[in-house]
Each structure stands twice: as C-alpha cells, then as structure tokens.
Write a protein that holds these residues in place. Structure first.
Motif, mmCIF file in Angstrom:
data_model
loop_
_atom_site.group_PDB
_atom_site.id
_atom_site.type_symbol
_atom_site.label_atom_id
_atom_site.label_comp_id
_atom_site.label_asym_id
_atom_site.label_seq_id
_atom_site.Cartn_x
_atom_site.Cartn_y
_atom_site.Cartn_z
ATOM 1 N N GLN A 39 -32.193 -61.057 -36.777
ATOM 2 C CA GLN A 39 -30.881 -61.614 -36.757
ATOM 3 C C GLN A 39 -29.935 -61.232 -35.328
ATOM 4 O O GLN A 39 -29.425 -62.061 -34.798
ATOM 5 C CB GLN A 39 -30.016 -60.959 -37.905
ATOM 6 C CG GLN A 39 -30.859 -61.672 -39.067
ATOM 7 C CD GLN A 39 -30.337 -60.871 -40.535
ATOM 8 O OE1 GLN A 39 -29.932 -59.798 -40.501
ATOM 9 N NE2 GLN A 39 -29.994 -62.000 -41.502
ATOM 10 N N LEU A 40 -30.173 -60.079 -35.027
ATOM 11 C CA LEU A 40 -29.442 -59.422 -33.973
ATOM 12 C C LEU A 40 -30.160 -60.077 -32.589
ATOM 13 O O LEU A 40 -29.118 -60.600 -31.790
ATOM 14 C CB LEU A 40 -29.669 -58.077 -33.801
ATOM 15 C CG LEU A 40 -29.347 -57.418 -32.266
ATOM 16 C CD1 LEU A 40 -27.818 -57.693 -32.274
ATOM 17 C CD2 LEU A 40 -29.765 -55.901 -32.207
ATOM 18 N N THR A 41 -31.205 -60.468 -32.367
ATOM 19 C CA THR A 41 -31.731 -61.153 -31.209
ATOM 20 C C THR A 41 -31.435 -62.619 -31.211
ATOM 21 O O THR A 41 -31.091 -63.288 -30.245
ATOM 22 C CB THR A 41 -33.155 -60.943 -30.957
ATOM 23 O OG1 THR A 41 -33.971 -61.391 -32.109
ATOM 24 C CG2 THR A 41 -33.691 -59.490 -30.570
ATOM 25 N N GLY A 42 -31.336 -63.261 -32.674
ATOM 26 C CA GLY A 42 -30.901 -64.675 -32.419
ATOM 27 C C GLY A 42 -29.281 -64.611 -31.923
ATOM 28 O O GLY A 42 -28.898 -65.436 -31.540
ATOM 29 N N GLU A 43 -28.504 -63.668 -32.411
ATOM 30 C CA GLU A 43 -27.050 -63.571 -31.949
ATOM 31 C C GLU A 43 -26.953 -63.324 -30.643
ATOM 32 O O GLU A 43 -26.359 -63.964 -29.743
ATOM 33 C CB GLU A 43 -26.308 -62.636 -32.783
ATOM 34 C CG GLU A 43 -25.060 -62.185 -32.041
ATOM 35 C CD GLU A 43 -23.897 -63.225 -32.383
ATOM 36 O OE1 GLU A 43 -22.960 -63.270 -31.671
ATOM 37 O OE2 GLU A 43 -24.131 -64.144 -33.374
ATOM 38 N N LEU A 44 -27.731 -62.324 -29.937
ATOM 39 C CA LEU A 44 -27.831 -62.200 -28.419
ATOM 40 C C LEU A 44 -28.240 -63.534 -27.690
ATOM 41 O O LEU A 44 -27.751 -63.730 -26.690
ATOM 42 C CB LEU A 44 -28.536 -61.249 -27.972
ATOM 43 C CG LEU A 44 -28.461 -59.798 -29.043
ATOM 44 C CD1 LEU A 44 -29.373 -58.732 -28.372
ATOM 45 C CD2 LEU A 44 -26.982 -59.314 -28.547
ATOM 46 N N VAL A 45 -29.089 -64.293 -28.277
ATOM 47 C CA VAL A 45 -29.550 -65.402 -27.484
ATOM 48 C C VAL A 45 -28.249 -66.579 -27.482
ATOM 49 O O VAL A 45 -28.021 -67.141 -26.537
ATOM 50 C CB VAL A 45 -30.737 -66.247 -28.160
ATOM 51 C CG1 VAL A 45 -31.229 -67.502 -27.628
ATOM 52 C CG2 VAL A 45 -31.989 -65.189 -27.908
ATOM 53 N N ARG A 46 -27.644 -66.678 -28.578
ATOM 54 C CA ARG A 46 -26.469 -67.563 -28.838
ATOM 55 C C ARG A 46 -25.509 -67.152 -27.832
ATOM 56 O O ARG A 46 -24.832 -68.052 -27.119
ATOM 57 C CB ARG A 46 -26.041 -67.503 -30.404
ATOM 58 C CG ARG A 46 -26.987 -68.316 -31.159
ATOM 59 C CD ARG A 46 -26.319 -68.512 -32.578
ATOM 60 N NE ARG A 46 -26.132 -67.184 -33.319
ATOM 61 C CZ ARG A 46 -27.042 -66.639 -34.046
ATOM 62 N NH1 ARG A 46 -28.326 -67.397 -34.155
ATOM 63 N NH2 ARG A 46 -26.900 -65.797 -34.798
ATOM 64 N N ARG A 47 -25.281 -65.911 -27.595
ATOM 65 C CA ARG A 47 -24.277 -65.280 -26.657
ATOM 66 C C ARG A 47 -24.623 -65.438 -25.332
ATOM 67 O O ARG A 47 -23.847 -66.080 -24.537
ATOM 68 C CB ARG A 47 -24.104 -64.070 -26.970
ATOM 69 C CG ARG A 47 -23.348 -63.451 -28.074
ATOM 70 C CD ARG A 47 -23.126 -62.006 -28.164
ATOM 71 N NE ARG A 47 -22.209 -61.717 -29.448
ATOM 72 C CZ ARG A 47 -21.442 -60.473 -29.352
ATOM 73 N NH1 ARG A 47 -21.443 -59.766 -28.401
ATOM 74 N NH2 ARG A 47 -20.769 -60.253 -30.646
ATOM 75 N N HIS A 48 -25.819 -65.281 -24.769
ATOM 76 C CA HIS A 48 -26.209 -65.339 -23.517
ATOM 77 C C HIS A 48 -27.220 -66.376 -22.917
ATOM 78 O O HIS A 48 -27.400 -66.370 -21.854
ATOM 79 C CB HIS A 48 -26.747 -63.812 -23.259
ATOM 80 C CG HIS A 48 -25.919 -62.732 -23.471
ATOM 81 N ND1 HIS A 48 -24.635 -62.524 -22.812
ATOM 82 C CD2 HIS A 48 -25.647 -61.812 -24.462
ATOM 83 C CE1 HIS A 48 -23.806 -61.419 -23.330
ATOM 84 N NE2 HIS A 48 -24.546 -61.169 -24.313
ATOM 85 N N GLY A 49 -27.919 -66.972 -24.049
ATOM 86 C CA GLY A 49 -28.524 -68.146 -23.487
ATOM 87 C C GLY A 49 -30.169 -67.957 -23.528
ATOM 88 O O GLY A 49 -30.607 -66.704 -23.689
ATOM 89 N N ALA A 50 -30.916 -68.878 -23.450
ATOM 90 C CA ALA A 50 -32.388 -69.069 -23.375
ATOM 91 C C ALA A 50 -33.030 -68.016 -22.571
ATOM 92 O O ALA A 50 -34.200 -67.528 -22.584
ATOM 93 C CB ALA A 50 -32.740 -70.505 -22.914
ATOM 94 N N ARG A 51 -32.358 -67.728 -21.243
ATOM 95 C CA ARG A 51 -33.089 -66.909 -20.242
ATOM 96 C C ARG A 51 -33.311 -65.475 -21.115
ATOM 97 O O ARG A 51 -34.263 -65.009 -20.792
ATOM 98 C CB ARG A 51 -32.286 -66.641 -19.171
ATOM 99 C CG ARG A 51 -33.020 -65.989 -17.885
ATOM 100 C CD ARG A 51 -32.073 -65.982 -16.887
ATOM 101 N NE ARG A 51 -32.505 -64.657 -15.908
ATOM 102 C CZ ARG A 51 -31.685 -64.034 -15.054
ATOM 103 N NH1 ARG A 51 -30.355 -64.367 -15.088
ATOM 104 N NH2 ARG A 51 -32.124 -63.239 -14.440
ATOM 105 N N LEU A 52 -32.203 -65.055 -21.639
ATOM 106 C CA LEU A 52 -32.134 -63.690 -22.533
ATOM 107 C C LEU A 52 -33.469 -63.844 -23.538
ATOM 108 O O LEU A 52 -33.964 -63.023 -23.599
ATOM 109 C CB LEU A 52 -30.908 -63.460 -22.997
ATOM 110 C CG LEU A 52 -30.826 -61.740 -23.698
ATOM 111 C CD1 LEU A 52 -31.522 -60.740 -22.864
ATOM 112 C CD2 LEU A 52 -29.663 -61.725 -24.397
ATOM 113 N N GLY A 53 -33.536 -65.179 -24.346
ATOM 114 C CA GLY A 53 -34.363 -65.392 -25.265
ATOM 115 C C GLY A 53 -35.786 -65.131 -24.693
ATOM 116 O O GLY A 53 -36.400 -64.409 -25.558
ATOM 117 N N THR A 54 -36.191 -65.518 -23.705
ATOM 118 C CA THR A 54 -37.329 -65.376 -22.989
ATOM 119 C C THR A 54 -37.739 -63.805 -22.748
ATOM 120 O O THR A 54 -38.739 -63.458 -23.227
ATOM 121 C CB THR A 54 -37.664 -66.336 -21.699
ATOM 122 O OG1 THR A 54 -37.306 -67.436 -21.988
ATOM 123 C CG2 THR A 54 -38.940 -65.903 -21.010
#
Length: 86
Positions: A35-50
C-alpha cells in the motif's frame, strides 16, 4: 494531518532519491509495504514505480520482506535500489 495520526518516514537513496525528487518525506501510516509503494507511485510517478519494483526495503533498519504485513506506526522505511558494484 492530525498529530495523533500514525505516520511513516520514508527515506530514499541513490536512484530512488532521483526518481522521487526528495530525500525524505512523511506519509500517513497504517498500511502495508504494498500500500505504501502504491501511494509513493501516485505521488511521484511511474519512474519511481520502476525503481520500487527492484528496490529492497528496510524498516527501522531491518530488512522487510512481507509486503502485506502492516508497517509499525512511526517507523522509518528506507528505500534501497540495487547498487552497482565493482
């Protein structure tokens, strides 16, 4: 955010810091690592998701592998992307 609401400190290192655009931030607690990583991707974008897909996580200095377990309130989560060695 109310001072009584549990929070997490998230610290980013190396490529994670570059992708997030910040070194550290505080986020609402009461969630799992997924859940935390999902929130971080929403905040900062797909580059962070990768980066997060390849990262390791420390919670209060201990490797955290259970992505569904609730993170402790007030914990510090370190995001450690793979580091090049050599």
């Amino acid at each position: 955010m109310s001072s009584s609401m549990p929070t997490l400190a998230v610290r980013y290192f190396a490529a994670a810091r570059a992708a997030a655009g910040v070194a550290e931030e505080t986020v609402p607690g009461g969630r799992s690592l997924d859940q935390l990583t999902g929130e971080l991707v929403r905040r900062h974008g797909a580059r962070l998701g990768t980066v997060l897909e390849m990262a390791s996580f420390l919670v209060d200095g201990v490797a955290w592998h259970d992505r569904q377990a609730p993170l402790p309130a007030g914990a510090t989560v370190d995001v450690l992307p793979p580091f090049a060695g050599g």
